[in-house]
Design a protein around this motif. Structure first.
Motif, short mmCIF file in Angstrom:
data_model
loop_
_atom_site.label_atom_id
_atom_site.label_comp_id
_atom_site.label_asym_id
_atom_site.label_seq_id
_atom_site.Cartn_x
_atom_site.Cartn_y
_atom_site.Cartn_z
N LEU A 121 41.47 42.23 33.08
CA LEU A 121 40.80 42.64 34.43
C LEU A 121 39.51 43.07 33.87
N ALA A 122 39.30 44.12 32.85
CA ALA A 122 38.07 44.75 32.55
C ALA A 122 37.17 43.79 31.99
N LEU A 123 37.48 42.67 31.52
CA LEU A 123 36.50 41.60 30.90
C LEU A 123 36.13 40.80 31.84
N ALA A 124 36.75 40.38 32.75
CA ALA A 124 36.39 39.95 34.23
C ALA A 124 35.55 40.41 34.82
N GLN A 125 35.72 41.75 35.01
CA GLN A 125 34.68 42.53 35.91
C GLN A 125 33.36 42.51 34.87
N ARG A 126 33.46 42.71 33.47
CA ARG A 126 32.15 42.65 32.93
C ARG A 126 31.40 41.45 32.91
N ALA A 127 32.15 40.28 33.20
CA ALA A 127 31.59 39.14 33.29
C ALA A 127 30.92 39.20 34.79
N LEU A 130 44.82 41.26 38.70
CA LEU A 130 45.22 41.99 39.69
C LEU A 130 46.71 41.74 40.11
N GLN A 131 46.88 40.58 40.32
CA GLN A 131 48.11 39.95 40.93
C GLN A 131 49.35 40.32 39.34
N ARG A 132 48.86 40.29 38.33
CA ARG A 132 49.75 40.37 37.38
C ARG A 132 50.15 41.96 37.16
N LEU A 133 48.98 42.70 37.45
CA LEU A 133 49.02 44.39 37.52
C LEU A 133 49.94 44.68 38.59
N LYS A 134 50.49 43.81 39.58
CA LYS A 134 51.33 44.14 40.96
C LYS A 134 50.05 45.06 41.63
N GLU A 166 44.99 44.28 46.49
CA GLU A 166 43.58 44.40 46.03
C GLU A 166 43.16 43.00 45.80
N ALA A 167 44.00 42.21 45.15
CA ALA A 167 43.79 40.71 44.81
C ALA A 167 43.68 40.06 46.41
N LYS A 168 44.19 40.31 47.12
CA LYS A 168 43.95 39.67 48.46
C LYS A 168 42.58 40.01 49.10
N SER A 169 42.55 41.34 49.16
CA SER A 169 41.23 41.74 49.76
C SER A 169 40.00 41.17 48.82
N ARG A 170 40.25 40.91 47.55
CA ARG A 170 39.06 40.47 46.81
C ARG A 170 38.75 38.99 47.12
#
Length: 578
Positions: free
Chosen positions: A205-211, A229-233, A237-241
């Motif tokens: 997640l952190a790497l994707a957000q850095r990208a 986000l889904q894997r972190l349950k 948040e995933a749906k909203s994003r």
């Protein structure tokens, strides 16, 4: 609760739920493919006489349709002469003939002889991906990138993260070293995020957000962010994003597909609508059609699901899965011969091959075709020796299920003659002996396992539960189950056994606590029977009947529930057909 040896439970993945739980390949970015030219005549150059003869043979063989001879000769001479033109020619012919190993060898030789050839690099990279040699593919992809071409980092990372045996650690270290050289490169950050998304979703997640900080519109990174986000349950948040992204890019197919997949986990009806829209917009996309069919099946819309699966029989990629689900539909309609025909068409190597095999074996035994079931077992074991034991145990379970435990014991005796201490075979035979009430033989097999592995919690539990329910050796049963409980305190089967032995020893409060915990961890009709009986004996009849009703919803025809209610003279089971 005795842990039954269930191969079926371990093999069968049902419906879209299982499909969505399995790691889904990262949608591949559009790759601007290096233009690959058709094979050209070999450039003229002076060759030795033997080489010229071999090339002449190759040329005539190719013209007469003997393509294997032609390719072998061209590749052999390319390797011997290390001629760039021959290497190029061999690579292109191999690609046209769909000979991946030859194409890989030729392309790597071509790239070695002509390091500036972008076409050679591209072919070598794609063939390395196909060969699942992902670390090397990544290095070749890097060379492509350094020559100004679009790299294949994301494709490689995606396929590697979903392939068994891929060395993700080395790949991650390689990309990390490149990032240290170049700084915040969006593609490298995203590729690294893909590699880490299963084992370390927080880092992914952190790497994707850095990208995304570098390029907020980078769809690949956004999809990796959503998956993390889904894997972190963090589903909401995933749906909203995704909804925010789709508001900005409503026609983005990859975002729409990811949103439909997410909805398949939280709202099947909404997923149906999403996949229906995607399938309507992209009617030639087999993956979307398959996903749509799976959602329909999971929703119980069998007729439209059957229609979609039938259409997919014409598509090579979905052929096996379509046959598998058509077989399931035929089984549900009590059409065993039709189901068998579909299951027979599920091809070896497909993820559904083993589940289909389980159903084939079960159907043969159910239909009284025991000889055919054994013939299937022997034929499959010879074809796939690494799966032989699994096939055997599936067949044993089918024979036990349909009251033919004598056949199970005969099969296991034969196997144990070759491998006397095999834990799985001994356990399977013990369960078969139990079906025949041969409790001494059952105990002997279980104790034989414990002699080699004293801390086998499942075997301790199985033996303890049997002694608790089928003998007067309650104290010994308690010791065995308690040992299992200490070894594995979170196993619902063992927790249930612990609750049941406490009940049999007259300790109702501890029994109730264990059984409630077991039912919460793993809702099951047998646990419901135990829990309801304890509640009934504590004078809490209304609660007991509510638990039993929940058990009947889990298993409408449960004989265990019916027996306990009749024995305790409780109300008759509810009408579960409504």
């Amino acid at each position: 609760m005795r842990t039954q040896y269930s191969v079926i439970a371990g093999l069968i993945s049902l419906g879209l739920a299982a499909c969505s739980q399995q790691p889904q390949p990262e949608p591949e970015p559009v790759v601007e493919k290096v233009e690959e030219q058709p094979a050209e005549p070999i450039p003229e150059r002076p060759f030795a006489q033997d080489t010229l003869y071999s090339l002449l043979v190759a040329e005539f063989a190719g013209r007469r349709g003997n393509t294997d001879i032609a390719l072998d000769n061209y590749l052999e001479q390319a390797q011997q002469t290390r001629d760039t033109g021959l290497a190029m020619h061999s690579a292109k012919i191999a690609r046209q003939l769909r000979k991946p190993q030859a194409a890989l060898e030729a392309a790597m030789l071509w790239s070695e002889l002509d390091p500036n050839s972008e076409e050679a690099l591209f072919i070598a990279t794609t063939e390395l991906i196909n060969a699942k040699r992902f670390v090397e593919a990544l290095e070749y992809s890097r060379k492509l990138e350094q020559r100004g071409n679009q790299a294949l980092h994301l494709t490689i990372a995606s396929q590697a993260s979903n392939s068994e045996g891929a060395n993700l650690g080395i790949m991650a270290e390689l990309i990390q070293s490149w990032l240290e050289e170049e700084g915040e490169d969006t593609e490298l950050l995203t590729a690294l995020a893909i590699l880490l998304q299963q084992q370390a979703p927080d880092q992914s997640l952190a790497l994707a957000q850095r990208a995304l900080a570098q390029d907020p519109n980078y769809t690949s990174a956004a999809i990796v962010e959503v998956k993390a986000l889904q894997r972190l349950k963090r589903t909401l948040e995933a749906k909203s994003r995704l909804e925010a992204l789709l508001k900005e890019q409503p026609e983005n197919k990859r975002l729409r597909v990811q949103y439909a997949r997410l909805m398949a986990n939280v709202d099947l009806a909404a997923a149906e609508s999403e996949f229906a829209g995607l399938y309507r917009d992209y009617p030639k996309d087999t993956e979307l059609q398959l996903a749509y069919a799976l959602v329909l099946y999971e929703l119980g819309k069998i007729n439209p699901a059957e229609e979609q699966f039938s259409l997919l029989l014409d598509k090579e990629h979905s052929y096996s899965m379509a046959n598998y689900y058509l077989g399931r539909i035929a089984m549900n309609r009590q059409q065993p011969h039709v189901a068998m025909g579909y299951f027979d068409e599920v091809r070896a190597g497909d993820p559904n091959y083993l589940p289909a095999w389980v159903f084939r074996s079960d159907l043969l035994v159910e239909q009284g075709q025991s000889d055919e079931a054994i013939a299937l077992l022997e034929r499959s074991a010879k074809q796939f020796p690494k799966l032989a034991q699994r096939f055997l145990l599936v067949t044993v379970e089918a024979f036990n299920k349909y009251g033919q435990s004598d056949m199970s014991i005969a099969l296991l005796n034969k196997a144990l003659a070759q491998d006397p201490s095999n834990r799985h075979l001994l356990y399977g035979r013990a369960m078969s002996y139990e079906k025949q009430d041969q409790l001494s033989a059952m105990e002997a097999d279980l104790r034989a396992i414990l002699q080699n592995k004293p801390d086998d919690a499942s075997v301790l539990n199985a033996l303890g539960y049997t002694l608790a329910t089928r003998s007067d050796r309650k104290d010994e049963a308690f010791e065995l189950i308690h040992r299992a409980f200490v070894l594995n305190p979170n196993d619902p089967a063992i927790i249930d056994s612990m609750g049941w032995i406490e009940y049999l020893r007259g300790n109702l409060e501890p029994a109730l606590g264990h059984l409630r915990r077991a039912m919460e961890a793993y809702p099951d009709h047998e646990i419901a029977a135990h829990l309801g009986e304890v509640l009934w004996q504590m004078g809490r009849q209304d609660e007991a009947e509510a638990v039993w009703q929940a058990g009947f919803k889990l298993n409408p025809g449960s004989g265990i529930l019916q027996e306990v209610m009749q024995r305790l003279k409780a109300n008759q089971p509810p009408n579960t057909s409504e």
